[in-house]
Design an enzyme around this catalytic site. Structure first.
Site: not given
Length: 140
Positions: A8, A67, A116
């Site tokens: 998760h 990211h 992204e």
């Protein structure tokens, strides 16, 4: 030891309602449960969790390249970028890239977590690097 796939993703958020709205509208995540300080979503089979945390530093990581990237189809890319703009999402300046490295848009959620949407694959990236980045060492 064998590690499976990602179990998760959890993000600390300051405003649960604002974040729920963001993840539903930007990612199309399906809200599964909402509590006073948490929300769980199904994001195309990924368990996404939001937990409220008020008093934590939120700005430091924004200055890094850290990211999470999600795949989007090349033919959907322009529409995806337009949708981000329509939703008022904070779109970040992208880095310069060769067209063989495919297309990306970087953006943040309301708490500064960086994401992204990318049209390429790992194989695309490796193929590009093998042809251009002769200083790199590749392994099988």
């Amino acid at each position: 030891m064998r590690i499976g796939g990602i179990n998760h993703l959890t993000f600390s958020v300051s405003d649960l309602e604002k974040s729920i709205h963001f993840y539903q509208n930007v990612f199309g995540a399906k809200l599964l449960v909402k509590g006073r300080n948490l929300a769980y979503f199904d994001l195309n089979g990924i368990w996404l969790a939001l937990n409220v945390q008020q008093d934590i530093p939120r700005n430091d990581i924004q200055h890094s390249y850290t990211h999470i990237a999600f795949s989007v189809k090349e033919e959907d890319f322009d529409h995806v970028v337009e949708k981000l703009k329509e939703l008022g999402v904070n779109i970040l300046p992208g880095r310069e890239r060769d067209e063989r490295d495919k297309r990306s848009v970087y953006f943040t959620d309301p708490d500064g977590h960086k994401f992204e949407f990318h049209t390429g694959t790992l194989n695309d990236r490796l193929s590009y690097y093998k042809s251009e980045m002769h200083h790199m060492q590749f392994f099988d």
